[in-house]
Write an enzyme that holds these catalytic residues in place. Structure first.
Site, short mmCIF file in Angstrom:
data_model
loop_
_atom_site.label_atom_id
_atom_site.label_comp_id
_atom_site.label_asym_id
_atom_site.label_seq_id
_atom_site.Cartn_x
_atom_site.Cartn_y
_atom_site.Cartn_z
N LYS A 75 0.50 -1.35 0.08
CA LYS A 75 0.19 -0.20 0.14
C LYS A 75 0.84 1.07 -0.37
O LYS A 75 0.49 2.58 -0.85
CB LYS A 75 -0.69 -0.67 1.83
CG LYS A 75 -2.48 -1.10 0.74
CD LYS A 75 -2.83 -1.05 2.12
CE LYS A 75 -4.20 -1.91 2.48
NZ LYS A 75 -5.04 -2.32 3.29
N ASP A 111 -9.76 2.14 2.69
CA ASP A 111 -10.22 1.40 4.09
C ASP A 111 -10.69 1.79 5.00
O ASP A 111 -11.78 1.73 6.47
CB ASP A 111 -8.90 1.47 4.70
CG ASP A 111 -8.04 0.22 4.24
OD1 ASP A 111 -8.54 0.03 3.77
OD2 ASP A 111 -6.86 0.11 4.03
P1 NDP Z 1 1.05 -3.75 10.11
O1 NDP Z 1 2.58 -4.96 9.93
O2 NDP Z 1 1.81 -2.85 9.58
O3 NDP Z 1 0.80 -3.51 11.35
C1 NDP Z 1 0.88 -4.36 12.58
C2 NDP Z 1 0.48 -3.77 14.67
O4 NDP Z 1 0.29 -5.16 14.91
C3 NDP Z 1 1.96 -3.01 14.68
O5 NDP Z 1 1.32 -1.71 15.30
C4 NDP Z 1 2.56 -3.91 14.88
O6 NDP Z 1 2.56 -3.39 16.66
C5 NDP Z 1 0.98 -5.23 16.14
N1 NDP Z 1 1.83 -6.00 16.76
C6 NDP Z 1 2.05 -6.98 14.98
N2 NDP Z 1 1.77 -8.26 16.69
C7 NDP Z 1 1.08 -7.80 17.67
C8 NDP Z 1 1.02 -8.44 18.34
N3 NDP Z 1 1.84 -9.55 19.12
N4 NDP Z 1 0.25 -7.80 20.36
C9 NDP Z 1 0.50 -6.55 20.16
N5 NDP Z 1 0.58 -5.59 18.75
C10 NDP Z 1 1.34 -6.37 18.16
O7 NDP Z 1 -0.03 -4.27 9.98
P2 NDP Z 1 -1.24 -3.41 9.79
O8 NDP Z 1 -1.85 -2.61 10.31
O9 NDP Z 1 -1.41 -3.89 7.67
O10 NDP Z 1 -2.76 -4.80 9.28
C11 NDP Z 1 -2.52 -4.54 11.42
C12 NDP Z 1 -4.58 -5.80 10.81
O11 NDP Z 1 -5.31 -5.14 9.84
C13 NDP Z 1 -3.95 -6.84 10.59
O12 NDP Z 1 -4.69 -8.03 11.42
C14 NDP Z 1 -5.48 -7.00 8.63
O13 NDP Z 1 -5.55 -8.23 8.35
C15 NDP Z 1 -5.47 -6.38 9.44
N6 NDP Z 1 -6.78 -5.26 8.10
C16 NDP Z 1 -8.27 -5.51 8.11
C17 NDP Z 1 -8.86 -4.61 6.96
C18 NDP Z 1 -10.18 -5.06 6.64
O14 NDP Z 1 -11.00 -4.16 5.14
N7 NDP Z 1 -10.79 -5.65 7.88
C19 NDP Z 1 -7.83 -3.68 6.03
C20 NDP Z 1 -6.66 -3.40 6.62
C21 NDP Z 1 -6.26 -4.49 7.41
P3 NDP Z 1 4.67 -3.10 16.35
O15 NDP Z 1 4.49 -1.85 16.15
O16 NDP Z 1 4.66 -3.12 17.80
O17 NDP Z 1 5.63 -4.05 15.95
#
Ligand code: NDP
Length: 285
Positions: A75, A111
Site C-alpha cells: 500500500k 479502508d
Molecule cells: P502492520 O504490520 O503495518 O502493523 C502491525 C501492528 O500490529 C503494529 O502496530 C504492531 O506493533 C502490532 N502487533 C503485531 N503483533 C502484535 C502482538 N502480538 N501484540 C500486540 N501488537 C502487535 O499491519 P497492518 O496495520 O497492515 O494490519 C493490521 C491488521 O489489520 C491485520 O490483522 C490486517 O489483517 C487487518 N486489516 C483489516 C482490514 C479489513 O478490511 N478488515 C484492512 C486492513 C488491515 P509494533 O509496532 O510494536 O510492531
C-alpha cells in the site's frame, strides 16, 4: 460471445495485487457486486513479488486494465507510484485503490471509510463524543485515523507495543482532533466506549496486552481481522462485558464497495454481500 458481465471479452478488468494473495476475498466480493449492479466488471487476484509492484501495475495498464486494489505489503509502494492522490489517501500515506485513467493513475484509500461505515451504518454505533482506543500503529491504524477523527470523537488514544510509533502517529494527526499515543502499560485507569484492534496480533491467535476494565459500560469492541470464529480479542471483549463485538468482515466489504464506487460511479449494497460471505466463511470452517 455473450454480453454477460463475466465474459472476459465483454467486461472491464480489475484486480487486487498483494503477497500473499491466494486467500483474498476481494475477487468474490467484486463478483457479487458486479452481479448485483449489472456492471461489466471482471476481477482477479494477482500475486506480486517483493519490489515488483511498478512492473506489475505497468503490465496491467498495458493490458487495458481499469482499476486495482492494492493490499499487504504494497500500500505504501502504491502511494509512491500513483500520479495523483485523493486527500484521504494523501493523509493515510497508503493507497489501496487505483483508478486507471487515460493519462494518469489516481490513488485513493477506502479502508478508513470502510471501517467507519461498518461501525456506524452496519453496527449502529455513534462515534461522536465517544472515547476510542485504537490498538496498533501500523498501516491499518494510520489508514483509519483521519476518517475516525472526522466523526468527532471526544478522544482517540493509540496504544502500541512499540509506544514510540503510537506517539509519532498521534502527533501526525493532532491537527484533526484530540489524539494521544502510548504503550499498553500506560492505559492504566482509562475507560473507553469503543476498542478497535488494528494490530496483527489476531493473525497469530494473540491478544495485545490489555488491562482489565478498559471498557466503559455499554462499550463496544471491533477487530479488523475476520474469520470463521471469533478472534482472541473478540473473546476477551465478550468476557469484559462488551455489548457489541464485531470482526472486520464488514469493513472489508465496505472498503470494497467504496473502491467499486471510485471505479464505476455506482455504490453496491453491502449488507447482502456481508451476509453471503459470513455464510460462506461458516461453511468453510
Ligand atoms: P502492520 O504490520 O503495518 O502493523 C502491525 C501492528 O500490529 C503494529 O502496530 C504492531 O506493533 C502490532 N502487533 C503485531 N503483533 C502484535 C502482538 N502480538 N501484540 C500486540 N501488537 C502487535 O499491519 P497492518 O496495520 O497492515 O494490519 C493490521 C491488521 O489489520 C491485520 O490483522 C490486517 O489483517 C487487518 N486489516 C483489516 C482490514 C479489513 O478490511 N478488515 C484492512 C486492513 C488491515 P509494533 O509496532 O510494536 O510492531
Amino acid at each position: 460471445m455473450t454480453d454477460h458481465p463475466h465474459d472476459p471479452d465483454a467486461c472491464d478488468h480489475y484486480a487486487v495485487m498483494g503477497n500473499p494473495i491466494a486467500h483474498s476475498k476481494s475477487p468474490r466480493i467484486h463478483r457479487l457486486f458486479a452481479e448485483q449492479t449489472g456492471e461489466p466488471v471482471c476481477y482477479r487476484a494477482i500475486l506480486v513479488e517483493p519490489g515488483k509492484l511498478p512492473a506489475a501495475v505497468a503490465d496491467f495498464v498495458a493490458e487495458g486494465g481499469r482499476g486495482l486494489n492494492i493490499t499487504v505489503p504494497f500500500k505504501q509502494d502504491a502511494w509512491q507510484l500513483v500520479d495523483r492522490r485523493s486527500p484521504r489517501a494523501e493523509r493515510a500515506g497508503a493507497v489501496n485503490t487505483i483508478r486507471i485513467e487515460p493519462a494518469e493513475l489516481f490513488g485513493d484509500n477506502t479502508d478508513g471509510v470502510g471501517l467507519v461505515r461498518d461501525l456506524t451504518d452496519n453496527l449502529g454505533l455513534s462515534l461522536r463524543d465517544r472515547r476510542i482506543l485504537l490498538m496498533g500503529a501500523g498501516g491499518a491504524a494510520r489508514g483509519v485515523l483521519a476518517p475516525l477523527l472526522e466523526q468527532q470523537p471526544a478522544l482517540v488514544v493509540i496504544a502500541n507495543r512499540t509506544a514510540q510509533r503510537a506517539v509519532a502517529l498521534a502527533e501526525a494527526f493532532a491537527d484533526l482532533g484530540t489524539v494521544q499515543g502510548c504503550g499498553y502499560e500506560a492505559l492504566g485507569e482509562l475507560r473507553f466506549d469503543l476498542l478497535i484492534n488494528a494490530t496483527a496480533a489476531s493473525l497469530q491467535g494473540d491478544l495485545p496486552p490489555l488491562p482489565d476494565g478498559l471498557l466503559a459500560e455499554g462499550g463496544a469492541a471491533y477487530d479488523m481481522m475476520y474469520g470463521a470464529r471469533p478472534t482472541a480479542f473478540m473473546q476477551w471483549a465478550k468476557w469484559q462485558g462488551a455489548t457489541t463485538v464485531a470482526d472486520g468482515l464488514g469493513m472489508l466489504v465496505e472498503q470494497a464497495a467504496e473502491s467499486f464506487l471510485v471505479w464505476r460511479g455506482v455504490r453496491p449494497r453491502t449488507r447482502p454481500v456481508i451476509q453471503r460471505l459470513r455464510e460462506e466463511l461458516a461453511a468453510d470452517a
